[in-house]
Scaffold this active site. Structure first.
Site, PDB file in Angstrom:
ATOM      1  N   TYR A 134      28.593  -6.272 -26.337  1.00 47.54           N
ATOM      2  CA  TYR A 134      28.354  -6.011 -27.759  1.00 47.54           C
ATOM      3  C   TYR A 134      28.666  -7.267 -28.533  1.00 47.54           C
ATOM      4  CZ  TYR A 134      28.939  -3.729 -32.375  1.00 47.54           C
ATOM      5  OH  TYR A 134      28.851  -3.375 -33.704  1.00 47.54           O
ATOM      6  N   LYS A 162      24.274  -4.728 -26.746  1.00 48.91           N
ATOM      7  CA  LYS A 162      23.998  -4.347 -28.128  1.00 48.91           C
ATOM      8  C   LYS A 162      24.113  -5.618 -28.950  1.00 48.91           C
ATOM      9  CE  LYS A 162      25.834  -1.754 -32.077  1.00 48.91           C
ATOM     10  NZ  LYS A 162      26.918  -0.871 -32.600  1.00 48.91           N
TER      11      LYS A 162
END
Length: 301
Positions: A134, A162
């Site tokens: 992320y 992400k």
């Protein structure tokens, strides 16, 4: 694990007295399932993870795993500023039943790219859970660069990223690493349609807390290559994107959830939505209801 489509970074609902509101939590989870959300994230930044006590974190994750009962994957946010602590927390959430860990780059400490490479390899090598990288530089102070992602993407336990950097070139660079074992997911609602049309696998969204069916529709249209329909639907969602950007996440989305009777407020140092934005909140809440009803009516038909 293959993550794709519309994934919700869940907000954490509190009672008026500031405790975890389990009834509201179950309502939120039920709405996600009904709306077609394809995975959920517990205790990410949208879930105010930094404001949760350990027992509360465990309660949220355990109850989500039990409620979802295997129907969709449950990811847990485990990214901390220290590698050993991140490994320990990832092992812990595996024992609680999480399907994967969402691991943000270490906040505040700003490691080098070599440090990030070693950090993620150590977590993945521990083999507790599949790992989703992320990257959100605006919150952490560090940027996981595409070349570093490329060096990590082949690890069998690193299953995706992400990416919250909205620059189209960043997404284009990351899509070079997409494979059956590595998903590229947008972490930015306003640019997710563009990213998915370019080849991203889906989105981990804030807005889907209140618009689960609408974001599922957006993801389906974009993943299906239906550019005109996807861009048209994205345009209808744009006023909500704009509202969600008025103050730091999750302040605006929790105002919209409260309008639906799901939760009360945030924990300090976060404050409720400023009064100057209350009319915008009212308009956005009405639009949310309209768009969700439209999507659910379409599904029912």
């Amino acid at each position: 694990m293959r993550l794709s489509g519309s994934i919700t970074a869940l907000a954490t609902p509190f009672t008026a007295s500031g405790e975890i509101d389990l009834d509201a939590w179950h309502t939120l989870l039920a709405l996600q399932l009904q709306g077609g959300t394809q995975a959920v994230v517990v205790a990410g930044s949208t879930g105010e993870a930094a404001a949760l006590f350990d027992a509360e974190y465990d309660l949220l994750l355990r109850s989500a795993v039990e409620f979802v009962a295997g129907r969709i994957p449950v990811l847990a946010g485990t990214g901390l500023s220290n590698t050993a602590k991140t490994i320990e927390l990832t092992r812990h959430v595996a024992a609680l039943g999480a399907d994967a860990a969402l691991v943000v780059t270490p906040p505040y400490v700003r490691p080098t790219q070599a440090g990030l490479l070693a950090h993620y390899r150590a977590i993945a090598d521990d083999d507790a859970l599949p790992i989703v990288l992320y990257n959100v530089p605006g919150r952490t102070g560090g940027d996981l660069l595409p070349e570093t992602v490329g060096a990590l993407a082949g690890h069998r336990r690193i299953v995706g990223i992400k990416e919250a950097v909205a620059d189209p070139q960043r997404m284009s660079d990351l899509l070079a690493f997409k494979s059956d074992g590595f998903a590229v997911l947008s972490g930015d609602d306003p640019t997710a349609c563009r990213a998915i049309l370019a080849g991203a696998d889906g989105i981990i969204s804030v807005g889907s807390n209140v618009l689960p069916a609408a974001f599922r529709r957006l993801a389906d249209l974009a993943r299906g290559g239906r550019r005109g329909e996807a861009e048209g639907w994205d345009a209808r969602l744009r006023p909500v994107y704009d509202f969600l950007a008025l103050e730091p996440n999750p302040i605006p989305v929790k105002a919209l959830l409260a309008a639906q009777g799901i939760g009360h407020g945030l924990r300090l140092p976060l404050q409720p939505l400023s009064a100057i934005h209350h009319e915008a909140a009212r308009q956005s809440a009405a639009l949310v209801v309209e768009l969700e009803h439209l999507c659910r009516d379409t599904l029912a038909a």
